[in-house]
Motif scaffolding. Structure first.
Motif, PDB file in Angstrom:
ATOM      1  N   SER A  45     -55.019 -32.666  -3.540  1.00  0.00           N
ATOM      2  CA  SER A  45     -54.933 -32.079  -2.197  1.00  0.00           C
ATOM      3  C   SER A  45     -54.470 -30.628  -2.221  1.00  0.00           C
ATOM      4  N   LEU A  46     -54.191 -30.087  -3.402  1.00  0.00           N
ATOM      5  CA  LEU A  46     -53.753 -28.694  -3.509  1.00  0.00           C
ATOM      6  C   LEU A  46     -54.983 -27.795  -3.551  1.00  0.00           C
ATOM      7  N   ASP A  47     -55.479 -27.462  -2.380  1.00  0.00           N
ATOM      8  CA  ASP A  47     -56.693 -26.663  -2.270  1.00  0.00           C
ATOM      9  C   ASP A  47     -56.682 -25.954  -0.916  1.00  0.00           C
ATOM     10  N   GLY A  48     -57.064 -24.701  -0.911  1.00  0.00           N
ATOM     11  CA  GLY A  48     -57.057 -23.945   0.340  1.00  0.00           C
ATOM     12  C   GLY A  48     -55.640 -23.655   0.809  1.00  0.00           C
ATOM     13  N   LYS A  49     -55.502 -23.457   2.105  1.00  0.00           N
ATOM     14  CA  LYS A  49     -54.186 -23.156   2.680  1.00  0.00           C
ATOM     15  C   LYS A  49     -53.319 -24.411   2.682  1.00  0.00           C
ATOM     16  N   VAL A  50     -52.092 -24.253   2.185  1.00  0.00           N
ATOM     17  CA  VAL A  50     -51.220 -25.412   1.981  1.00  0.00           C
ATOM     18  C   VAL A  50     -49.799 -25.078   2.412  1.00  0.00           C
ATOM     19  N   VAL A  51     -49.177 -25.998   3.146  1.00  0.00           N
ATOM     20  CA  VAL A  51     -47.735 -25.961   3.391  1.00  0.00           C
ATOM     21  C   VAL A  51     -47.106 -27.098   2.596  1.00  0.00           C
ATOM     22  N   VAL A  52     -46.113 -26.770   1.786  1.00  0.00           N
ATOM     23  CA  VAL A  52     -45.332 -27.771   1.062  1.00  0.00           C
ATOM     24  C   VAL A  52     -43.984 -27.892   1.763  1.00  0.00           C
ATOM     25  N   ALA A  53     -43.629 -29.113   2.170  1.00  0.00           N
ATOM     26  CA  ALA A  53     -42.391 -29.322   2.919  1.00  0.00           C
ATOM     27  C   ALA A  53     -41.679 -30.555   2.384  1.00  0.00           C
ATOM     28  N   PHE A  54     -40.463 -30.365   1.924  1.00  0.00           N
ATOM     29  CA  PHE A  54     -39.678 -31.498   1.446  1.00  0.00           C
ATOM     30  C   PHE A  54     -39.048 -32.201   2.645  1.00  0.00           C
ATOM     31  N   ALA A  55     -39.098 -33.529   2.625  1.00  0.00           N
ATOM     32  CA  ALA A  55     -38.889 -34.316   3.844  1.00  0.00           C
ATOM     33  C   ALA A  55     -37.429 -34.660   4.116  1.00  0.00           C
ATOM     34  N   ASP A  56     -36.489 -33.852   3.631  1.00  0.00           N
ATOM     35  CA  ASP A  56     -35.086 -34.124   3.934  1.00  0.00           C
ATOM     36  C   ASP A  56     -34.484 -33.049   4.830  1.00  0.00           C
ATOM     37  N   THR A  57     -35.340 -32.280   5.485  1.00  0.00           N
ATOM     38  CA  THR A  57     -34.838 -31.216   6.347  1.00  0.00           C
ATOM     39  C   THR A  57     -35.754 -31.047   7.551  1.00  0.00           C
ATOM     40  N   LEU A  58     -35.177 -30.665   8.677  1.00  0.00           N
ATOM     41  CA  LEU A  58     -35.938 -30.335   9.872  1.00  0.00           C
ATOM     42  C   LEU A  58     -35.553 -28.928  10.298  1.00  0.00           C
ATOM     43  N   PHE A  59     -36.317 -28.359  11.210  1.00  0.00           N
ATOM     44  CA  PHE A  59     -36.099 -26.964  11.571  1.00  0.00           C
ATOM     45  C   PHE A  59     -36.566 -26.711  12.990  1.00  0.00           C
ATOM     46  N   LYS A  60     -36.115 -25.603  13.528  1.00  0.00           N
ATOM     47  CA  LYS A  60     -36.683 -25.039  14.746  1.00  0.00           C
ATOM     48  C   LYS A  60     -37.028 -23.581  14.469  1.00  0.00           C
ATOM     49  N   ALA A  61     -38.188 -23.165  14.961  1.00  0.00           N
ATOM     50  CA  ALA A  61     -38.654 -21.813  14.694  1.00  0.00           C
ATOM     51  C   ALA A  61     -39.436 -21.291  15.891  1.00  0.00           C
ATOM     52  N   ASP A  62     -39.409 -19.983  16.061  1.00  0.00           N
ATOM     53  CA  ASP A  62     -40.183 -19.376  17.146  1.00  0.00           C
ATOM     54  C   ASP A  62     -41.186 -18.355  16.612  1.00  0.00           C
ATOM     55  N   PHE A  63     -41.534 -18.453  15.306  1.00  0.00           N
ATOM     56  CA  PHE A  63     -42.508 -17.533  14.744  1.00  0.00           C
ATOM     57  C   PHE A  63     -43.888 -18.189  14.676  1.00  0.00           C
ATOM     58  N   ARG A  64     -44.896 -17.372  14.500  1.00  0.00           N
ATOM     59  CA  ARG A  64     -46.261 -17.833  14.224  1.00  0.00           C
ATOM     60  C   ARG A  64     -46.531 -17.561  12.748  1.00  0.00           C
ATOM     61  N   LEU A  65     -46.858 -18.595  11.991  1.00  0.00           N
ATOM     62  CA  LEU A  65     -47.050 -18.445  10.554  1.00  0.00           C
ATOM     63  C   LEU A  65     -48.182 -17.466  10.262  1.00  0.00           C
ATOM     64  N   ASP A  66     -47.907 -16.498   9.393  1.00  0.00           N
ATOM     65  CA  ASP A  66     -48.915 -15.526   8.980  1.00  0.00           C
ATOM     66  C   ASP A  66     -49.731 -16.147   7.847  1.00  0.00           C
ATOM     67  N   THR A  67     -50.875 -16.734   8.177  1.00  0.00           N
ATOM     68  CA  THR A  67     -51.674 -17.429   7.173  1.00  0.00           C
ATOM     69  C   THR A  67     -52.482 -16.475   6.306  1.00  0.00           C
TER      70      THR A  67
END
Length: 335
Positions: free
Chosen positions: A99-121
Protein backbone atom coordinates in the motif's frame (compact mmCIF):
# COMPACT_ATOMS: atom_id res chain seq x y z
CA UNK A 1 -4.36 9.46 -0.88
CA UNK A 2 -3.66 6.46 1.33
CA UNK A 3 -3.48 6.30 5.13
CA UNK A 4 -1.20 3.72 6.78
CA UNK A 5 -1.90 3.01 10.45
CA UNK A 6 0.46 0.74 12.41
CA UNK A 7 -1.46 -0.51 15.45
CA UNK A 8 -0.11 -3.97 16.29
CA UNK A 9 1.11 -3.02 19.79
CA UNK A 10 -0.27 -4.71 22.89
CA UNK A 11 -1.28 -1.49 24.65
CA UNK A 12 0.18 -2.67 27.95
CA UNK A 13 -0.14 0.73 29.64
CA UNK A 14 -3.90 0.60 29.04
CA UNK A 15 -4.52 -2.74 30.73
CA UNK A 16 -6.98 -4.09 31.78
CA UNK A 17 -8.89 -2.38 28.94
CA UNK A 18 -6.63 -3.81 26.24
CA UNK A 19 -6.85 -7.40 27.44
CA UNK A 20 -10.02 -7.91 25.39
CA UNK A 21 -9.89 -5.16 22.75
CA UNK A 22 -7.00 -3.42 20.91
CA UNK A 23 -6.31 0.04 22.32
CA UNK A 24 -7.19 1.87 19.06
CA UNK A 25 -10.74 0.48 19.30
CA UNK A 26 -11.41 1.94 22.76
CA UNK A 27 -14.15 4.55 22.30
CA UNK A 28 -13.62 8.29 22.61
CA UNK A 29 -16.87 10.27 22.69
CA UNK A 30 -18.70 7.35 21.09
CA UNK A 31 -16.21 6.43 18.36
CA UNK A 32 -13.07 4.24 18.46
CA UNK A 33 -9.77 6.09 18.82
CA UNK A 34 -8.62 4.93 15.39
CA UNK A 35 -11.86 6.11 13.75
CA UNK A 36 -11.37 9.57 15.26
CA UNK A 37 -7.80 9.52 13.91
CA UNK A 38 -8.83 8.51 10.38
CA UNK A 39 -11.63 11.07 10.21
CA UNK A 40 -9.42 13.91 11.46
CA UNK A 41 -6.68 13.08 8.95
CA UNK A 42 -9.25 13.01 6.15
CA UNK A 43 -10.45 16.50 7.16
CA UNK A 44 -7.03 18.11 6.74
CA UNK A 45 -6.08 16.21 3.56
CA UNK A 46 -8.86 17.70 1.40
CA UNK A 47 -8.37 14.83 -1.05
CA UNK A 48 -10.33 11.60 -1.45
CA UNK A 49 -8.98 8.78 0.72
CA UNK A 50 -8.48 5.77 -1.53
CA UNK A 51 -7.34 3.25 1.07
CA UNK A 52 -6.77 2.90 4.80
CA UNK A 53 -4.25 0.16 5.60
CA UNK A 54 -4.25 -1.15 9.18
CA UNK A 55 -1.18 -3.00 10.45
CA UNK A 56 -2.33 -5.20 13.31
CA UNK A 57 -1.66 -8.30 15.34
CA UNK A 58 -3.99 -11.26 15.04
CA UNK A 59 -6.97 -9.55 16.68
CA UNK A 60 -9.70 -11.69 15.14
CA UNK A 61 -12.21 -11.36 12.32
CA UNK A 62 -14.61 -9.13 14.29
CA UNK A 63 -11.90 -6.51 14.86
CA UNK A 64 -10.82 -6.68 11.23
CA UNK A 65 -14.38 -6.10 10.07
CA UNK A 66 -14.67 -3.11 12.42
CA UNK A 67 -11.51 -1.65 10.88
CA UNK A 68 -12.77 -2.16 7.33
CA UNK A 69 -15.98 -0.38 8.33
CA UNK A 70 -13.96 2.56 9.67
CA UNK A 71 -12.22 2.86 6.29
CA UNK A 72 -15.56 2.70 4.52
CA UNK A 73 -16.85 5.55 6.71
CA UNK A 74 -14.45 7.91 4.88
CA UNK A 75 -15.16 6.35 1.48
CA UNK A 76 -12.01 4.22 1.40
CA UNK A 77 -11.05 0.60 0.98
CA UNK A 78 -9.89 -1.04 4.21
CA UNK A 79 -6.81 -3.27 4.01
CA UNK A 80 -5.46 -5.51 6.78
CA UNK A 81 -1.79 -6.36 7.22
CA UNK A 82 -0.10 -8.24 10.07
CA UNK A 83 3.03 -7.51 12.05
CA UNK A 84 4.19 -10.80 13.52
CA UNK A 85 7.04 -9.35 15.58
CA UNK A 86 7.68 -5.89 17.06
CA UNK A 87 10.83 -4.78 15.25
CA UNK A 88 10.38 -1.01 15.20
CA UNK A 89 8.46 1.68 13.37
CA UNK A 90 10.12 1.17 9.96
CA UNK A 91 9.44 -2.56 10.10
CA UNK A 92 5.80 -1.95 11.07
CA UNK A 93 5.20 0.36 8.10
CA UNK A 94 6.86 -2.10 5.72
CA UNK A 95 4.34 -4.74 6.72
CA UNK A 96 1.97 -2.72 4.49
CA UNK A 97 4.48 -2.30 1.67
CA UNK A 98 1.91 -3.15 -1.02
CA UNK A 99 0.00 0.00 0.00
CA UNK A 100 3.05 2.30 0.01
CA UNK A 101 2.37 3.98 -3.32
CA UNK A 102 1.45 7.52 -4.30
CA UNK A 103 0.52 10.05 -1.64
CA UNK A 104 0.64 8.49 1.81
CA UNK A 105 -0.05 9.56 5.39
CA UNK A 106 1.53 7.36 8.06
CA UNK A 107 -0.15 7.74 11.45
CA UNK A 108 0.61 5.77 14.58
CA UNK A 109 -2.63 4.94 16.36
CA UNK A 110 -1.77 5.98 19.92
CA UNK A 111 -2.29 9.70 19.45
CA UNK A 112 -5.05 12.08 18.39
CA UNK A 113 -4.84 15.70 17.33
CA UNK A 114 -6.67 18.86 16.42
CA UNK A 115 -5.45 21.02 13.57
CA UNK A 116 -6.64 23.99 11.55
CA UNK A 117 -4.22 23.68 8.62
CA UNK A 118 -4.76 22.34 5.10
CA UNK A 119 -2.16 19.69 4.28
CA UNK A 120 0.20 20.80 1.51
CA UNK A 121 0.16 17.68 -0.67
CA UNK A 122 2.65 19.22 -3.11
CA UNK A 123 5.39 19.12 -0.47
CA UNK A 124 7.90 16.25 -0.60
CA UNK A 125 7.02 15.37 2.95
CA UNK A 126 5.42 16.83 6.06
CA UNK A 127 6.11 16.03 9.71
CA UNK A 128 3.27 16.90 12.09
CA UNK A 129 4.51 18.60 15.23
CA UNK A 130 3.40 20.49 18.30
CA UNK A 131 5.31 22.93 20.46
CA UNK A 132 5.90 21.50 23.95
CA UNK A 133 7.19 23.02 27.16
CA UNK A 134 9.66 20.22 27.94
CA UNK A 135 11.00 18.56 24.77
CA UNK A 136 13.35 16.15 26.59
CA UNK A 137 10.84 13.29 26.36
CA UNK A 138 10.18 13.66 22.63
CA UNK A 139 11.73 13.48 19.22
CA UNK A 140 12.01 17.04 17.92
CA UNK A 141 12.85 18.84 14.67
CA UNK A 142 15.05 21.81 13.78
CA UNK A 143 14.20 24.25 10.98
CA UNK A 144 16.17 26.52 8.68
CA UNK A 145 15.18 29.99 7.50
CA UNK A 146 13.06 28.47 4.71
CA UNK A 147 10.91 26.53 7.19
CA UNK A 148 12.50 23.27 6.05
CA UNK A 149 13.45 20.54 8.51
CA UNK A 150 17.22 20.23 8.90
CA UNK A 151 17.51 17.79 11.79
CA UNK A 152 15.64 15.09 13.70
CA UNK A 153 16.79 14.83 17.32
CA UNK A 154 15.55 12.11 19.66
CA UNK A 155 14.90 13.19 23.28
CA UNK A 156 17.40 16.08 23.47
CA UNK A 157 18.71 16.63 26.98
CA UNK A 158 19.87 20.14 26.06
CA UNK A 159 17.45 22.49 24.34
CA UNK A 160 17.61 22.42 20.55
CA UNK A 161 13.93 22.80 19.66
CA UNK A 162 10.48 22.74 21.24
CA UNK A 163 8.74 21.27 18.15
CA UNK A 164 7.90 17.68 19.06
CA UNK A 165 7.07 15.02 16.46
CA UNK A 166 3.60 13.64 17.23
CA UNK A 167 3.77 10.48 15.08
CA UNK A 168 1.95 11.52 11.88
CA UNK A 169 3.80 11.94 8.59
CA UNK A 170 2.91 12.78 4.98
CA UNK A 171 4.92 11.53 1.98
CA UNK A 172 4.18 12.60 -1.59
CA UNK A 173 5.90 9.48 -2.95
CA UNK A 174 5.02 6.35 -1.01
CA UNK A 175 7.12 4.15 -3.30
CA UNK A 176 10.22 6.22 -2.45
CA UNK A 177 9.49 5.79 1.25
CA UNK A 178 9.12 2.06 0.68
CA UNK A 179 12.53 1.83 -0.98
CA UNK A 180 14.20 3.72 1.87
CA UNK A 181 12.58 1.49 4.47
CA UNK A 182 13.60 -1.59 2.50
CA UNK A 183 17.19 -0.32 2.51
CA UNK A 184 17.18 -0.33 6.32
CA UNK A 185 15.87 -3.89 6.44
CA UNK A 186 18.20 -5.21 3.72
CA UNK A 187 21.26 -3.71 5.42
CA UNK A 188 20.12 -4.50 8.97
CA UNK A 189 20.36 -0.84 10.00
CA UNK A 190 18.90 -0.65 13.49
CA UNK A 191 18.71 1.84 16.33
CA UNK A 192 18.52 0.28 19.80
CA UNK A 193 17.80 -3.07 18.21
CA UNK A 194 14.90 -1.90 16.00
CA UNK A 195 14.34 -0.55 12.49
CA UNK A 196 13.33 3.09 12.91
CA UNK A 197 11.42 5.41 10.58
CA UNK A 198 13.60 8.33 11.68
CA UNK A 199 16.64 6.68 10.07
CA UNK A 200 14.78 6.55 6.75
CA UNK A 201 13.72 10.20 7.16
CA UNK A 202 17.34 11.20 7.75
CA UNK A 203 18.49 9.33 4.64
CA UNK A 204 15.74 10.88 2.53
CA UNK A 205 16.60 14.37 3.80
CA UNK A 206 20.29 13.84 3.00
CA UNK A 207 19.30 12.85 -0.57
CA UNK A 208 17.43 16.12 -1.08
CA UNK A 209 13.90 15.40 0.15
CA UNK A 210 12.50 18.60 1.65
CA UNK A 211 10.43 18.00 4.76
CA UNK A 212 8.32 20.80 6.23
CA UNK A 213 6.45 20.98 9.54
CA UNK A 214 2.69 21.04 10.02
CA UNK A 215 1.97 22.52 13.44
CA UNK A 216 -1.16 21.17 15.14
CA UNK A 217 -3.21 23.04 17.72
CA UNK A 218 -3.64 20.22 20.24
CA UNK A 219 -1.99 16.84 20.76
CA UNK A 220 -4.07 14.29 22.66
CA UNK A 221 -2.61 11.12 24.14
CA UNK A 222 -4.41 7.83 24.73
CA UNK A 223 -1.50 6.07 26.39
CA UNK A 224 -3.06 5.36 29.78
CA UNK A 225 -6.36 5.60 31.62
CA UNK A 226 -6.03 9.17 32.84
CA UNK A 227 -4.83 10.46 29.48
CA UNK A 228 -7.66 8.69 27.67
CA UNK A 229 -10.29 10.11 30.02
CA UNK A 230 -8.85 13.58 29.41
CA UNK A 231 -8.91 13.02 25.64
CA UNK A 232 -12.55 12.00 25.90
CA UNK A 233 -13.20 15.27 27.74
CA UNK A 234 -11.52 17.32 25.04
CA UNK A 235 -13.37 15.58 22.19
CA UNK A 236 -16.71 16.08 23.88
CA UNK A 237 -15.84 19.76 24.11
CA UNK A 238 -14.99 19.83 20.38
CA UNK A 239 -18.22 18.14 19.27
CA UNK A 240 -20.62 19.47 21.92
CA UNK A 241 -22.75 21.30 19.37
CA UNK A 242 -23.27 18.27 17.13
CA UNK A 243 -26.67 16.61 17.06
CA UNK A 244 -27.15 13.01 18.11
CA UNK A 245 -24.78 12.96 21.05
CA UNK A 246 -27.66 11.62 23.16
CA UNK A 247 -29.24 8.77 21.22
CA UNK A 248 -32.98 8.99 20.56
CA UNK A 249 -33.36 5.46 21.95
CA UNK A 250 -31.71 6.32 25.27
CA UNK A 251 -34.12 6.06 28.22
CA UNK A 252 -33.72 9.01 30.58
CA UNK A 253 -35.85 8.60 33.72
CA UNK A 254 -35.52 11.21 36.45
CA UNK A 255 -32.08 11.95 35.00
CA UNK A 256 -30.02 15.13 35.08
CA UNK A 257 -27.72 15.37 32.05
CA UNK A 258 -24.96 17.99 32.21
CA UNK A 259 -23.43 18.54 28.74
CA UNK A 260 -21.23 17.79 27.03
CA UNK A 261 -21.96 14.07 27.13
CA UNK A 262 -22.33 11.17 24.73
CA UNK A 263 -25.05 8.62 25.50
CA UNK A 264 -25.36 5.62 23.19
CA UNK A 265 -28.24 3.62 21.80
CA UNK A 266 -30.61 1.98 24.31
CA UNK A 267 -28.71 3.30 27.31
CA UNK A 268 -30.74 3.68 30.51
CA UNK A 269 -30.10 6.55 32.92
CA UNK A 270 -32.37 6.29 35.97
CA UNK A 271 -32.34 8.51 39.08
CA UNK A 272 -28.85 9.69 38.18
CA UNK A 273 -26.73 12.70 37.35
CA UNK A 274 -24.49 12.23 34.31
CA UNK A 275 -21.90 14.76 33.12
CA UNK A 276 -20.11 16.79 32.26
CA UNK A 277 -17.58 14.97 30.07
CA UNK A 278 -19.10 11.50 30.18
CA UNK A 279 -19.34 8.94 27.36
CA UNK A 280 -21.76 6.05 27.88
CA UNK A 281 -21.88 3.19 25.38
CA UNK A 282 -24.80 1.34 23.85
CA UNK A 283 -27.01 -0.76 26.15
CA UNK A 284 -25.37 0.52 29.33
CA UNK A 285 -27.51 1.23 32.41
CA UNK A 286 -26.81 3.72 35.19
CA UNK A 287 -29.01 3.67 38.32
CA UNK A 288 -28.96 5.91 41.40
CA UNK A 289 -25.52 7.25 40.55
CA UNK A 290 -23.47 10.34 39.86
CA UNK A 291 -21.01 10.06 36.96
CA UNK A 292 -18.68 12.74 35.63
CA UNK A 293 -15.51 12.93 33.52
CA UNK A 294 -15.60 9.21 32.69
CA UNK A 295 -15.90 6.63 29.91
CA UNK A 296 -18.32 3.72 30.36
CA UNK A 297 -18.41 1.29 27.46
CA UNK A 298 -21.17 -1.00 26.19
CA UNK A 299 -23.60 -3.28 28.07
CA UNK A 300 -22.34 -2.23 31.50
CA UNK A 301 -24.42 -1.71 34.63
CA UNK A 302 -23.63 0.89 37.30
CA UNK A 303 -25.65 1.10 40.52
CA UNK A 304 -25.28 3.38 43.53
CA UNK A 305 -22.00 4.83 42.30
CA UNK A 306 -20.26 8.17 42.58
CA UNK A 307 -17.80 7.84 39.71
CA UNK A 308 -15.26 10.33 38.44
CA UNK A 309 -12.11 10.23 36.28
CA UNK A 310 -12.86 6.60 35.47
CA UNK A 311 -12.93 4.04 32.67
CA UNK A 312 -15.27 1.05 32.78
CA UNK A 313 -15.13 -1.53 30.02
CA UNK A 314 -17.96 -3.50 28.42
CA UNK A 315 -20.12 -6.01 30.30
CA UNK A 316 -18.98 -4.63 33.66
CA UNK A 317 -21.19 -4.81 36.75
CA UNK A 318 -20.34 -2.14 39.31
CA UNK A 319 -22.20 -1.42 42.52
CA UNK A 320 -20.50 0.83 45.01
CA UNK A 321 -19.68 4.31 46.20
CA UNK A 322 -17.30 7.14 45.32
CA UNK A 323 -14.45 5.90 43.16
CA UNK A 324 -11.72 6.58 40.62
CA UNK A 325 -11.98 3.38 38.60
CA UNK A 326 -10.26 1.49 35.81
CA UNK A 327 -12.24 -1.70 35.23
CA UNK A 328 -11.78 -3.91 32.20
CA UNK A 329 -14.42 -5.91 30.36
CA UNK A 330 -16.54 -8.49 32.20
CA UNK A 331 -15.49 -7.38 35.69
CA UNK A 332 -17.90 -7.40 38.62
CA UNK A 333 -17.26 -5.13 41.61
CA UNK A 334 -19.51 -4.53 44.62
CA UNK A 335 -18.60 -2.41 47.62
Amino acid sequence: MRIIIPMAGMGKRMRPHTLTVPKPLIPIAGKPIVQRLVEDIAKVCHEPIEEVAFIIGHFGEAVEQDLRSIAQSVGAKGSIYYQEEALGTAHAIMCAQESLDGKVVVAFADTLFKADFRLDTDADGTIWVQRVEDPKAFGVIKLNANNEITDFIEKPQEFVSDMAIIGIYYFRDGAYLRSELQYLLDNDIRDKGEYQLTNALENMKNKGTKFIPAVITEWLDCGNKNATVYTNQRYLEYIKDEEGLVASTAQLQNAVIIPPVYIGENAVIHNSVVGPYVSIGNNTSVYNSVVNNSIIQESTTVKNGNITNSMLGSFVSYEGSQADLSLGDYNTLKE
